[in-house]
Each structure stands twice: as C-alpha cells, then as structure tokens.
Scaffold this active site. Structure first.
Site, PDB file in Angstrom:
ATOM      1  N   ASP A  16       0.865  -1.148  -0.121  1.00  0.00           N
ATOM      2  CA  ASP A  16       0.050  -0.048  -0.156  1.00  0.00           C
ATOM      3  C   ASP A  16       0.822   1.362  -0.096  1.00  0.00           C
ATOM      4  OD1 ASP A  16      -2.194  -1.413   0.073  1.00  0.00           O
ATOM      5  OD2 ASP A  16      -2.462  -1.723   2.169  1.00  0.00           O
ATOM      6  N   ARG A  97      -1.001   1.223  16.507  1.00  0.00           N
ATOM      7  CA  ARG A  97      -1.224   2.340  15.486  1.00  0.00           C
ATOM      8  C   ARG A  97      -1.322   3.802  16.549  1.00  0.00           C
ATOM      9  NH1 ARG A  97       0.157  -0.887  12.328  1.00  0.00           N
ATOM     10  NH2 ARG A  97      -0.986  -1.766  10.891  1.00  0.00           N
ATOM     11  N   ASP A 126      -7.848   0.236  10.799  1.00  0.00           N
ATOM     12  CA  ASP A 126      -6.728   0.866  11.031  1.00  0.00           C
ATOM     13  C   ASP A 126      -7.050   2.522  10.673  1.00  0.00           C
ATOM     14  OD1 ASP A 126      -5.288  -0.826  12.119  1.00  0.00           O
ATOM     15  OD2 ASP A 126      -4.052  -1.488  10.415  1.00  0.00           O
ATOM     16  N   SER A 178      -2.090 -10.292   3.297  1.00  0.00           N
ATOM     17  CA  SER A 178      -2.113  -8.918   4.111  1.00  0.00           C
ATOM     18  C   SER A 178      -1.681  -9.356   5.354  1.00  0.00           C
ATOM     19  CB  SER A 178      -3.437  -8.202   4.013  1.00  0.00           C
ATOM     20  OG  SER A 178      -3.311  -7.139   4.864  1.00  0.00           O
TER      21      SER A 178
END
Length: 408
Positions: A16, A97, A126, A178
C-alpha cells in the site's frame, strides 16, 4: 482546504504505502513526501527501507524506534487490564497504531506539513485508529486516505500499479497475504483465509514466521518461570530484563513450542466480519501467566468486576479510542488493582499448550488452612447453613408466594 505542498506519510514499505508515494506526487502537484516508519518490532522489514522510500519519490525517511514506548505505555497497560477482544484477539495491530500515529503527528508538526497520509483501506479498522490518534494531537491537520479516493480497487491492481512504476515488491500474486508484524504479533489475512471453511496452512513452508505448528513442536515440555511486579513481567527464569527483551525472548521460546496461534472471525468496527490468523507467542504466555497470578492475588469482587472492565478496555483499544478519558480512567482503576499482583508463575509449554505448573505470591489471598478438605480448626462448616438460608431467602419467598397464588 489549503494547498498540499508537503505530506507526511505513515510508511511501512509494504504494498500500500510503496505505491502511495508516487501516487501522492502525481495527484498533489508533485508535493514533497516525507515518509515515517515507526519501529515497533518489525525486524528485517525495516531493512533497505530508506533507499526504497527515496527511490520511489520520498524526500526523506524517518525510522523512529518506538519499541520501549510501545511495550511500556501500550502493551503492558493492556496486559494488566487483561483486555482481549472477542476472547482471542490480543490486540497486536490495535495498540500499535496509536503510538505510531502520535510520533507521525510530532514529525508532521516539526516539518510544517500540510497533511498526513496513511495507507489504510476504507474497509478496515486501522483508518479509524490512525485518524482518531491524529485528531487527538493535531485536530486541524488534513488527512489523506488514498484508499477512499483513488481508482485502485484491489491488491491485484496495486501490484499492477507498482509494476508500471518500477516499484520493487517483496510479495507476488501467490503469496499476497495481507500481513502486519510487530514485536507483539503477526497477522495474516486474505487469499484462502477469506473463506472461514479453509483450515490455515500452519505447516506450509513460509506461512508461520514467529514459530512452528503445534504438531512440529518438540516432543518435550519446556518450563518457564515469570516474575511479576504490580502486574508487569520483570524477570524470566530469575533473570531480570526489560519489556522489549522479555517479549523477544518469549516469542522465541513460545514460537518454538507452537504457542499463541489464533484463528478467528472478528467483528470489525466498521460493521463487517473478517477472518484473521494471528501469531502471538509472547502475548499468549504473558496473558496466561498474568491471569494465573491474579487468581491468588485479587479478591473475588475485584477480580469479577475487572473481568467486566477488561471487555470495555478491549473495545476501546480495538476501536482506536486509546487517547480518550474513559481509557485513561480504566487504566487508573487497573493500576490500583495491580498493586498486589506480585509473584512468580511457572508454566509448562508443550505442543501449543500452556499448563499452569505453580504460582506463588507474597500477596496471596489463598489460605490452605481455610481451603483444605482435611480437618481444620479455622472454619465452622455449620455456619454455612445460616448463610444459605439468608442468601436463598428471595428464592424461597418467591416460591412460597407463587404457590399461594396458584392455590387461589
């Protein structure tokens, strides 16, 4: 909305964010892109990242070592709370995060950036976790989320974009899971795992990265002894060590014994269900040991109430609400409960299993004198009759009244 001249990108070097750098420059007037990678224990994933970021168009790359902060200010508070999302998920991505986003905001402010960009999809959790953290520290900062606005619709199209722009990738179409890796865990999503009827291929070469399948673990048990002070692990087998070192060592020991594999379908914050497979060797061991120690150090009412609070704490972490008054208040409550959670726990690890092999504490509330089935001089068993009569009085009264009404 002001013109975007400088963007700080949350950069992992994965699929990404690798393509986001050229995409930002193409779509925002060749803006400057500053990449930021938070080191929360990705290991070799950080190798060669600076060269890659600059070759794909970034002006610079910050690699920030956040491991100690991650462990001491996010992992251990969650461990002390006993917080687990939907019984099995130990929140590895969830609490990574906020610590990364906080540092990104600090760099964005120092660099005078016009916007912060992340590579989270519009379907995932996320995006919420990153953006709530950004709002907590830079409420007026513009946020760019390419997955919500670009024309790319799949990881296959991402790979095609990368190939067209000569961006090197460490994945291919066949191994395009992923993944998210940090000191605490490794997650796997996508491909065959999207169908919950498919068994995870734990024994397939290259699938597991932090350990082995239980079937491939040694045919011999491994004993470990963990020492806790106020709910925090401080020593392994009598050797004092910091949190980062502790987790790394337990990942090695647990992984070698097939510990910490979880396969679950979870309820995402955005409303859909998703299937993920998680590797969590150290996390599974620490949660087990901490839970065992609490059984002898917490009184009944505190233990039961704390279990209720843990569910809410887990939701707050999963939902990205780390920087909220409620999370802080629950942590203050948890810290109070942990004052007596001191002692040693011995676990036996064997082929994916963790077996309690003994627990001691200077603050133990367990009394063999009271609990024994042998003769004792401290407990009058006849006292229980009066207790049961009073405890059961509401049930008795209700039964009597219902019987009288039935006779009329």
């Amino acid at each position: 909305m002001k013109e975007i001249k400088k963007v700080v990108l949350a950069y992992s070097g994965g699929l990404d964010t690798s393509i986001i750098i050229p995409w930002l420059k193409e779509n925002y007037n060749n803006c400057e892109v500053i990449a930021v990678s938070g080191n929360v224990g990705q290991g070799t994933e950080l190798d060669g990242l600076e060269e890659k970021a600059i070759k794909t168009g970034a002006s610079k790359l910050y690699i920030e070592d956040l491991q100690d902060e991650f462990v001491n200010e996010y992992i251990f508070p969650t461990l002390k709370a006993g917080a687990v999302y939907e019984k099995d998920y130990l929140l590895g991505t969830s609490f990574a995060r906020p610590v990364i986003a906080k540092r990104i905001v600090e760099i964005a402010k120092a660099e005078g950036a016009d916007a912060i960009c992340h590579g989270c999809t519009g379907k995932g959790n996320d995006q919420v976790r990153f953006e709530l953290a950004i709002k907590a520290f830079a409420p007026d900062m513009q946020i760019i989320a390419p997955w919500r606005i670009w024309s790319i619709k799949s990881r296959e199209e991402e790979i095609e974009y990368a190939e067209a722009h000569n961006i090197p990738l460490k994945i291919n179409r066949e191994t395009n899971y992923s993944k998210d890796k940090n000191l605490w865990h490794l997650s796997h999503e996508g491909l065959d795992l999207e169908d919950p009827s498919n068994e995870p291929q734990y024994r397939k070469p290259g699938f597991l990265e932090m350990g082995v399948a239980p079937e491939d673990a040694p045919d011999k048990d491994t004993y470990i002894k963990l020492t806790f002070e106020k709910g925090i692990p401080v020593a392994l087998d009598g050797v004092k060590m910091g949190g980062v070192e502790m987790i790394k060592k337990l990942n090695e020991i647990g992984g070698a014994n097939g510990i910490g594999l979880a396969d679950l379908v979870e309820n995402r914050l955005v409303g859909m269900k998703s299937r993920g497979v998680y590797e969590n060797p150290a996390g599974a061991i620490l949660y087990k040991a901490h839970q065992v120690l609490e059984t002898i150090t917490l009184d009944r009412d505190t233990q039961h109430y704390k279990e209720q609070v843990a569910l809410r704490f887990a939701e707050l972490v999963y939902f990205g609400q780390w920087y909220t008054p409620l999370r802080e208040a629950i942590s203050a409550f948890v810290d109070k409960t942990q004052e007596a959670v001191n002692g040693e726990v011995t676990l036996k690890l064997y082929k994916g299993n963790m077996i309690n092999a003994g627990v001691t504490s200077p603050n133990s509330l367990y009394s063999e004198d009271f609990a024994t089935f042998d003769a004792d001089e401290v407990y009058n068993q006849a006292d229980s009759a009066g207790f049961i009569n009073l405890f059961g009085l509401p049930i008795k009264v209700r039964a009597i009244l219902e019987a009288e009404r039935g006779n009329k």
